[in-house]
Design a protein around this motif. Structure first.
Motif, PDB file in Angstrom:
ATOM      1  N   LYS A 114       0.829  -1.204   0.000  1.00 38.35           N
ATOM      2  CA  LYS A 114       0.000   0.000   0.000  1.00 38.35           C
ATOM      3  C   LYS A 114       0.867   1.258   0.000  1.00 38.35           C
ATOM      4  O   LYS A 114       0.554   2.233  -0.670  1.00 38.35           O
ATOM      5  CB  LYS A 114      -0.939   0.000   1.210  1.00 38.35           C
ATOM      6  CG  LYS A 114      -1.948   1.120   1.189  1.00 38.35           C
ATOM      7  CD  LYS A 114      -2.939   0.991   2.317  1.00 38.35           C
ATOM      8  CE  LYS A 114      -3.954   2.102   2.266  1.00 38.35           C
ATOM      9  NZ  LYS A 114      -4.931   2.018   3.326  1.00 38.35           N
ATOM     10  N   GLN A 115       1.991   1.233   0.714  1.00 33.80           N
ATOM     11  CA  GLN A 115       2.896   2.379   0.737  1.00 33.80           C
ATOM     12  C   GLN A 115       3.493   2.634  -0.642  1.00 33.80           C
ATOM     13  O   GLN A 115       3.659   3.776  -1.049  1.00 33.80           O
ATOM     14  CB  GLN A 115       4.014   2.156   1.753  1.00 33.80           C
ATOM     15  CG  GLN A 115       3.537   2.227   3.180  1.00 33.80           C
ATOM     16  CD  GLN A 115       4.642   1.948   4.173  1.00 33.80           C
ATOM     17  OE1 GLN A 115       5.599   1.259   3.850  1.00 33.80           O
ATOM     18  NE2 GLN A 115       4.491   2.468   5.377  1.00 33.80           N
ATOM     19  N   GLN A 161     -10.089  14.179  -1.726  1.00 41.29           N
ATOM     20  CA  GLN A 161      -9.518  12.832  -1.673  1.00 41.29           C
ATOM     21  C   GLN A 161      -8.013  12.876  -1.839  1.00 41.29           C
ATOM     22  O   GLN A 161      -7.280  12.152  -1.170  1.00 41.29           O
ATOM     23  CB  GLN A 161     -10.145  11.934  -2.747  1.00 41.29           C
ATOM     24  CG  GLN A 161      -9.681  10.492  -2.659  1.00 41.29           C
ATOM     25  CD  GLN A 161     -10.067   9.823  -1.347  1.00 41.29           C
ATOM     26  OE1 GLN A 161     -11.217   9.869  -0.941  1.00 41.29           O
ATOM     27  NE2 GLN A 161      -9.105   9.211  -0.677  1.00 41.29           N
ATOM     28  N   GLN A 162      -7.538  13.736  -2.718  1.00 43.97           N
ATOM     29  CA  GLN A 162      -6.091  13.881  -2.907  1.00 43.97           C
ATOM     30  C   GLN A 162      -5.427  14.320  -1.605  1.00 43.97           C
ATOM     31  O   GLN A 162      -4.374  13.795  -1.227  1.00 43.97           O
ATOM     32  CB  GLN A 162      -5.795  14.914  -3.991  1.00 43.97           C
ATOM     33  CG  GLN A 162      -6.175  14.476  -5.381  1.00 43.97           C
ATOM     34  CD  GLN A 162      -6.002  15.604  -6.380  1.00 43.97           C
ATOM     35  OE1 GLN A 162      -5.140  16.459  -6.216  1.00 43.97           O
ATOM     36  NE2 GLN A 162      -6.810  15.610  -7.410  1.00 43.97           N
ATOM     37  N   LEU A 163      -6.053  15.273  -0.914  1.00 46.69           N
ATOM     38  CA  LEU A 163      -5.484  15.761   0.345  1.00 46.69           C
ATOM     39  C   LEU A 163      -5.499  14.676   1.424  1.00 46.69           C
ATOM     40  O   LEU A 163      -4.541  14.546   2.194  1.00 46.69           O
ATOM     41  CB  LEU A 163      -6.240  17.002   0.821  1.00 46.69           C
ATOM     42  CG  LEU A 163      -6.054  18.245  -0.044  1.00 46.69           C
ATOM     43  CD1 LEU A 163      -7.031  19.341   0.373  1.00 46.69           C
ATOM     44  CD2 LEU A 163      -4.624  18.741   0.005  1.00 46.69           C
ATOM     45  N   MET A 164      -6.575  13.881   1.465  1.00 49.64           N
ATOM     46  CA  MET A 164      -6.640  12.797   2.451  1.00 49.64           C
ATOM     47  C   MET A 164      -5.579  11.740   2.160  1.00 49.64           C
ATOM     48  O   MET A 164      -4.911  11.253   3.082  1.00 49.64           O
ATOM     49  CB  MET A 164      -8.038  12.172   2.462  1.00 49.64           C
ATOM     50  CG  MET A 164      -9.077  13.101   3.047  1.00 49.64           C
ATOM     51  SD  MET A 164     -10.767  12.478   3.263  1.00 49.64           S
ATOM     52  CE  MET A 164     -10.913  11.087   2.241  1.00 49.64           C
ATOM     53  N   ASP A 165      -5.390  11.403   0.885  1.00 49.20           N
ATOM     54  CA  ASP A 165      -4.366  10.424   0.517  1.00 49.20           C
ATOM     55  C   ASP A 165      -2.967  10.948   0.836  1.00 49.20           C
ATOM     56  O   ASP A 165      -2.104  10.206   1.305  1.00 49.20           O
ATOM     57  CB  ASP A 165      -4.463  10.088  -0.973  1.00 49.20           C
ATOM     58  CG  ASP A 165      -5.733   9.327  -1.328  1.00 49.20           C
ATOM     59  OD1 ASP A 165      -6.393   8.793  -0.413  1.00 49.20           O
ATOM     60  OD2 ASP A 165      -6.066   9.286  -2.526  1.00 49.20           O
ATOM     61  N   LEU A 166      -2.776  12.221   0.587  1.00 42.99           N
ATOM     62  CA  LEU A 166      -1.490  12.840   0.871  1.00 42.99           C
ATOM     63  C   LEU A 166      -1.187  12.802   2.370  1.00 42.99           C
ATOM     64  O   LEU A 166      -0.085  12.457   2.792  1.00 42.99           O
ATOM     65  CB  LEU A 166      -1.487  14.283   0.355  1.00 42.99           C
ATOM     66  CG  LEU A 166      -0.184  15.046   0.464  1.00 42.99           C
ATOM     67  CD1 LEU A 166       0.892  14.401  -0.407  1.00 42.99           C
ATOM     68  CD2 LEU A 166      -0.393  16.500   0.049  1.00 42.99           C
ATOM     69  N   LYS A 167      -2.182  13.122   3.192  1.00 42.47           N
ATOM     70  CA  LYS A 167      -2.011  13.102   4.648  1.00 42.47           C
ATOM     71  C   LYS A 167      -1.725  11.686   5.135  1.00 42.47           C
ATOM     72  O   LYS A 167      -0.878  11.473   6.010  1.00 42.47           O
ATOM     73  CB  LYS A 167      -3.272  13.661   5.316  1.00 42.47           C
ATOM     74  CG  LYS A 167      -3.248  13.638   6.824  1.00 42.47           C
ATOM     75  CD  LYS A 167      -2.219  14.583   7.391  1.00 42.47           C
ATOM     76  CE  LYS A 167      -2.416  14.727   8.889  1.00 42.47           C
ATOM     77  NZ  LYS A 167      -1.229  14.425   9.644  1.00 42.47           N
ATOM     78  N   GLU A 168      -2.391  10.724   4.544  1.00 42.44           N
ATOM     79  CA  GLU A 168      -2.144   9.327   4.917  1.00 42.44           C
ATOM     80  C   GLU A 168      -0.703   8.928   4.603  1.00 42.44           C
ATOM     81  O   GLU A 168      -0.044   8.252   5.395  1.00 42.44           O
ATOM     82  CB  GLU A 168      -3.114   8.403   4.177  1.00 42.44           C
ATOM     83  CG  GLU A 168      -2.964   6.948   4.544  1.00 42.44           C
ATOM     84  CD  GLU A 168      -3.953   6.044   3.834  1.00 42.44           C
ATOM     85  OE1 GLU A 168      -3.798   4.816   3.976  1.00 42.44           O
ATOM     86  OE2 GLU A 168      -4.853   6.536   3.131  1.00 42.44           O
TER      87      GLU A 168
END
Length: 67
Positions: free
Chosen positions: A3-4, A38-45
């Motif tokens: 996933k990473q 969604q891009q921001l949430m993925d980036l934060k993850e």
């Protein structure tokens, strides 16, 4: 681990696409990258999991918010 790699690859593609954006189009499109939120949430993850560092996070977040 897998996933990473996916997240890191997605961020790399996102960064390259944003860097290559010349603008000019008047239409708004939702593409494979998804919504800005969604891009921001993925980036934060990715940041939280250590896939990217704080500097990369800040730079990419700024690019996402400009689009």
């Amino acid at each position: 681990m897998y996933k990473q790699i996916i997240i890191a690859s997605s961020i790399a593609v996102l960064t390259m696409s944003l860097a290559a954006c010349g603008g000019g189009g008047a239409t708004t499109q939702v593409d494979a990258r998804g919504t800005q939120g969604q891009q921001l949430m993925d980036l934060k993850e990715a940041l939280d999991k250590g896939v990217i560092n704080q500097k990369e996070y800040d730079q990419t977040k700024k690019k996402i918010l400009k689009s």
